[in-house]
Design a protein around this motif. Structure first.
Motif, short mmCIF file in Angstrom:
data_model
loop_
_atom_site.label_atom_id
_atom_site.label_comp_id
_atom_site.label_asym_id
_atom_site.label_seq_id
_atom_site.Cartn_x
_atom_site.Cartn_y
_atom_site.Cartn_z
N ASP A 45 0.80 -1.22 0.00
CA ASP A 45 0.00 0.00 0.00
C ASP A 45 0.84 1.28 0.00
OD1 ASP A 45 -2.84 -1.16 0.54
OD2 ASP A 45 -1.55 -2.14 2.00
N ALA A 46 2.02 1.19 0.57
CA ALA A 46 2.85 2.39 0.69
C ALA A 46 4.32 2.03 0.63
CB ALA A 46 2.54 3.12 1.99
N TYR B 57 17.75 12.37 10.39
CA TYR B 57 17.29 11.71 9.16
C TYR B 57 15.85 12.10 8.86
CZ TYR B 57 14.98 8.27 12.25
OH TYR B 57 14.20 7.66 13.20
N THR B 58 15.44 11.90 7.63
CA THR B 58 14.09 12.26 7.19
C THR B 58 13.47 11.07 6.47
OG1 THR B 58 14.75 14.57 6.88
CG2 THR B 58 12.70 13.86 5.82
N LEU B 59 12.23 10.75 6.81
CA LEU B 59 11.51 9.66 6.16
C LEU B 59 10.34 10.22 5.37
CD1 LEU B 59 11.31 6.94 8.97
CD2 LEU B 59 13.00 7.17 7.13
N THR B 60 10.11 9.63 4.20
CA THR B 60 8.98 10.01 3.36
C THR B 60 8.15 8.78 3.04
OG1 THR B 60 10.19 11.86 2.36
CG2 THR B 60 8.27 11.04 1.17
N LEU B 61 6.88 8.86 3.35
CA LEU B 61 5.95 7.77 3.07
C LEU B 61 5.09 8.16 1.87
CD1 LEU B 61 4.96 5.01 4.21
CD2 LEU B 61 3.17 6.30 5.42
N THR B 62 5.09 7.30 0.86
CA THR B 62 4.36 7.57 -0.38
C THR B 62 3.43 6.42 -0.69
OG1 THR B 62 6.35 8.71 -1.20
CG2 THR B 62 4.66 8.15 -2.83
N ASP B 63 2.21 6.73 -1.13
CA ASP B 63 1.33 5.63 -1.53
C ASP B 63 1.77 5.13 -2.90
OD1 ASP B 63 0.11 7.12 -3.61
OD2 ASP B 63 -1.53 7.78 -2.31
N ALA C 64 3.31 11.46 3.97
CA ALA C 64 3.94 12.22 5.06
C ALA C 64 5.45 12.29 4.85
CB ALA C 64 3.64 11.59 6.41
N THR C 65 6.03 13.42 5.22
CA THR C 65 7.48 13.58 5.27
C THR C 65 7.83 14.02 6.69
OG1 THR C 65 7.67 14.17 2.93
CG2 THR C 65 9.47 14.82 4.38
N THR C 66 8.62 13.21 7.38
CA THR C 66 8.87 13.46 8.80
C THR C 66 10.36 13.50 9.11
OG1 THR C 66 6.86 12.18 9.27
CG2 THR C 66 8.29 12.72 11.13
N PRO C 67 10.85 14.61 9.70
CA PRO C 67 12.25 14.69 10.10
C PRO C 67 12.43 14.13 11.52
CG PRO C 67 11.21 16.81 10.41
CD PRO C 67 10.15 15.89 9.84
N TYR C 68 13.58 13.54 11.77
CA TYR C 68 13.89 13.00 13.10
C TYR C 68 15.30 13.43 13.50
CZ TYR C 68 9.95 9.82 12.34
OH TYR C 68 8.70 9.29 12.09
N GLU C 69 15.46 13.72 14.78
CA GLU C 69 16.80 13.99 15.31
C GLU C 69 16.92 13.34 16.67
OE1 GLU C 69 19.15 17.66 14.63
OE2 GLU C 69 18.92 17.93 16.80
N ASN C 70 17.93 12.51 16.83
CA ASN C 70 18.18 11.84 18.10
C ASN C 70 19.60 12.14 18.58
OD1 ASN C 70 15.70 10.51 18.51
ND2 ASN C 70 16.26 8.96 16.98
N SER C 71 19.79 12.01 19.89
CA SER C 71 21.13 12.26 20.43
C SER C 71 21.43 11.29 21.56
CB SER C 71 21.24 13.70 20.95
OG SER C 71 20.30 13.95 21.98
#
Length: 269
Positions: free
Chosen positions: A87-88, A114-120, A127-134
């Motif tokens: 589906d995606a 990092y950035t994730l992009t979910l596409t159908d 959705a395009t979602t940025p993430y930052e962890n430390s």
């Protein structure tokens, strides 16, 4: 063309179990990345993404690296995945990875972005979602980076809750208090959809406004016990009286999954 058909046939076998359980299929692409980041860390991040999504049990994860004869042309690629029940598609970019000693020169720190992009499969971006962890107290650079990237597993719990919401209806009331209303109830979703104890839900009542059907939120609940593949006992945290009134009136009551909120109103990972 034969290669495409053989790929589709293989994917149908991969996804068959998930389709039977009414789970969405998500294909995870290889990550693109900043050239300054070592490919081994890119692989660690990607593996953690896959592990985190898989751990939710909410969707069927397909690693494109495990597939052969997958078309490279975008339209053909999406078409083959769609025919296979996917589906995606999840793609991503590893933007940056930094590790250094703290100001006292005692511990190693790390920051990953990092950035994730979910596409159908039709090509539309969901959705395009940025993430930052430390991580602040690594014994060495490798330790700090590993622990920093491990946070991705928890990131994916919220990612799934945000983009693959589980929806069900209240099937039967369980415990009801004369003053506080419904305390516990059974909803029509369970382990087949990856529901586990602790899952949070928002509760909605279907109402009629100006001759049209609409929904309004009337409370929230938490999964207390997963009874079967299609049934879960939930504790009504808020809105017990409203839920009782809606149920007695014969109104449709829907529960929709969401991520947990912390005491300050934010979302826990």
């Amino acid at each position: 063309m034969k290669k495409i058909f053989s790929f589709v046939a293989m994917m149908l076998l991969v996804c068959a179990g998930a389709m039977a359980q009414d789970k969405k299929g998500v294909a995870v692409e290889e990550l693109t990345y900043n050239s300054s980041i070592g490919t081994n860390w890119v692989e660690v991040l990607r593996n953690n993404i896959i592990s985190g999504i898989t751990a939710t049990g909410r969707v069927n994860v397909v690693d494109v690296k495990s597939l052969s004869s997958l078309p490279t042309v975008k339209e053909e690629r999406m078409g083959a995945l769609a025919e296979a029940g996917v589906d995606a598609v999840l793609s991503g970019h590893f933007n940056s990875l930094k590790s250094a000693l703290d100001k006292d020169g005692k511990y190693w720190t790390c920051t990953a972005n990092y950035t994730l992009t979910l596409t159908d499969v039709g090509g539309a971006v969901i959705a395009t979602t940025p993430y930052e962890n430390s991580w602040l107290v690594g014994d060495n650079s490798t330790d700090a980076i590993n622990k920093c990237l491990e946070k991705t597993v928890k990131d994916m719990k919220k990612f799934v809750d945000d983009n693959f919401k589980a929806e069900a209806t209240i099937k039967q009331l369980d415990q009801v208090d004369a003053k506080k209303g419904v305390k516990t109830a059974y909803v029509t979703i369970g382990s087949n959809a990856g529901i586990a104890a602790g899952q949070m839900f928002d509760i909605f009542e279907e109402v009629e406004i100006a001759g049209e059907k609409a929904t309004k939120q009337i409370g929230d609940a938490k999964a207390q016990e997963v009874v079967s593949g299609t049934l879960t006992l939930v504790k009504i945290n808020k809105g017990g009286v409203a839920v009782k009134e809606a149920f007695d009136a014969g109104h449709k009551i829907t529960v929709v999954s969401r991520a947990k909120k912390d005491p300050f109103g934010g979302l826990l990972k």
